[in-house]
Scaffold this motif. Structure first.
Motif, PDB file in Angstrom:
ATOM      1  N   ALA A  65       0.829  -1.210   0.000  1.00  0.00           N
ATOM      2  CA  ALA A  65       0.000   0.000   0.000  1.00  0.00           C
ATOM      3  C   ALA A  65       0.864   1.261   0.000  1.00  0.00           C
ATOM      4  CB  ALA A  65      -0.924   0.001   1.219  1.00  0.00           C
ATOM      5  N   ALA A  66       1.968   1.231   0.738  1.00  0.00           N
ATOM      6  CA  ALA A  66       2.873   2.384   0.789  1.00  0.00           C
ATOM      7  C   ALA A  66       3.523   2.604  -0.576  1.00  0.00           C
ATOM      8  CB  ALA A  66       3.936   2.172   1.854  1.00  0.00           C
ATOM      9  N   VAL A  67       3.992   1.531  -1.179  1.00  0.00           N
ATOM     10  CA  VAL A  67       4.619   1.625  -2.505  1.00  0.00           C
ATOM     11  C   VAL A  67       3.621   2.161  -3.531  1.00  0.00           C
ATOM     12  CG1 VAL A  67       5.636   0.314  -4.401  1.00  0.00           C
ATOM     13  CG2 VAL A  67       6.312  -0.178  -2.047  1.00  0.00           C
ATOM     14  N   GLN A  68       2.400   1.655  -3.490  1.00  0.00           N
ATOM     15  CA  GLN A  68       1.371   2.103  -4.436  1.00  0.00           C
ATOM     16  C   GLN A  68       1.069   3.587  -4.246  1.00  0.00           C
ATOM     17  OE1 GLN A  68      -2.302  -0.097  -4.267  1.00  0.00           O
ATOM     18  NE2 GLN A  68      -3.224   1.011  -5.953  1.00  0.00           N
ATOM     19  N   ALA A  69       1.013   4.040  -2.988  1.00  0.00           N
ATOM     20  CA  ALA A  69       0.725   5.452  -2.715  1.00  0.00           C
ATOM     21  C   ALA A  69       1.827   6.353  -3.279  1.00  0.00           C
ATOM     22  CB  ALA A  69       0.585   5.669  -1.213  1.00  0.00           C
ATOM     23  N   ILE A  70       3.064   5.909  -3.156  1.00  0.00           N
ATOM     24  CA  ILE A  70       4.187   6.681  -3.700  1.00  0.00           C
ATOM     25  C   ILE A  70       4.124   6.704  -5.218  1.00  0.00           C
ATOM     26  CG2 ILE A  70       6.705   6.777  -3.918  1.00  0.00           C
ATOM     27  CD1 ILE A  70       6.830   5.464  -1.114  1.00  0.00           C
ATOM     28  N   GLN A  71       3.867   5.554  -5.820  1.00  0.00           N
ATOM     29  CA  GLN A  71       3.819   5.455  -7.279  1.00  0.00           C
ATOM     30  C   GLN A  71       2.703   6.302  -7.873  1.00  0.00           C
ATOM     31  OE1 GLN A  71       3.540   1.169  -7.649  1.00  0.00           O
ATOM     32  NE2 GLN A  71       5.739   0.962  -8.062  1.00  0.00           N
TER      33      GLN A  71
END
Length: 242
Positions: free
Chosen positions: A20-26
């Motif tokens: 979820a963190a990676v997706q939010a950054i992307q």
């Protein structure tokens, strides 16, 4: 819709970022993060750097590590204004915070600041891995079984307070995590030695970074340690075990 995402990035190891963190950054156009020194490095930004591509705008926000209430309130207000300006300009903003965003986190202060002064801004929170859960996994020390209690607390200000905490923990079969150990280790170590608890304690420093150290407290002298250090203290085990 005005939306700010505040996400934890874990204790230090980039592989511990959640999906979820990676997706939010992307999905963001602006990546914001705290710095404790103007122009200084951000640990949160460093941890997540693999996913912060060149097309992202970066917004470092200054949060001084001081006890001055006026300075703290000023930094929260200024940070909130910067974030809202970005959001109102149509940017998709994610704010990174080391560890978990709900535990001793800069992100928590931002959340309350924005809720108070910008109530129409939607805020999404994404939890992160904590330093003590990562340390427990690495050292293979279960934090709690069945009905055991679990206490997470910053190192108190005195030997007397810590003795009370540890005495109650022994009585209640409570596992204790001491955070913000650092320079306090110079007096905590002798106290643990006096209470015969060094063997029951796991020391962890800079968890998740390349120079992390995790070992039994018996292997450590009483000299001052780095700010990012903690202690796991388990004084007993359940009666029924494998």
């Amino acid at each position: 819709m005005k939306l700010l995402t505040i996400t934890g990035v874990g204790p230090g190891d980039p592989s511990l970022l959640t999906l979820a963190a990676v997706q939010a950054i992307q999905e963001s156009t602006v990546v914001s993060y705290p710095v404790s020194i103007l122009g200084g490095e951000s640990l949160a930004e460093k941890i997540a750097s693999k996913w912060i591509t060149k097309d992202k705008k970066k917004l470092p926000l200054y949060f001084p590590m001081v006890d001055d209430a006026k300075a703290l309130k000023s930094s929260w207000k200024l940070a909130g204004n910067h974030l809202i300006n970005m959001i109102e300009n149509g940017e998709r903003v994610v704010f990174l915070s080391q560890g978990d965003i709900s535990l001793f986190s800069t992100g928590s202060y931002l959340l309350k600041e924005l809720e108070k002064y910008y109530p129409d801004c939607n805020i999404k929170l994404i939890p992160g891995v904590t330093s003590f859960s990562a340390a427990a996994a690495i050292s293979k020390l279960p934090l709690a079984f069945q009905n055991e209690q679990f206490l997470v607390v910053p190192v108190p200000h005195s030997r007397k307070e810590l003795k009370i905490i540890l005495s109650e923990a022994a009585l209640m079969k409570r596992v204790v995590v001491l955070l913000k150990l650092g320079k306090n280790w110079t007096w905590v170590q002798p106290l643990l030695k006096e209470l015969n608890l060094l063997e029951s304690s796991i020391f962890a420093e800079r968890v998740g970074f390349s120079d992390q150290q995790i070992f039994r407290a018996t292997d450590l002298s009483s000299k001052s340690r780095q700010y990012f250090s903690l202690l796991l203290i388990r004084q007993s085990w359940p009666l029924v075990m494998p």
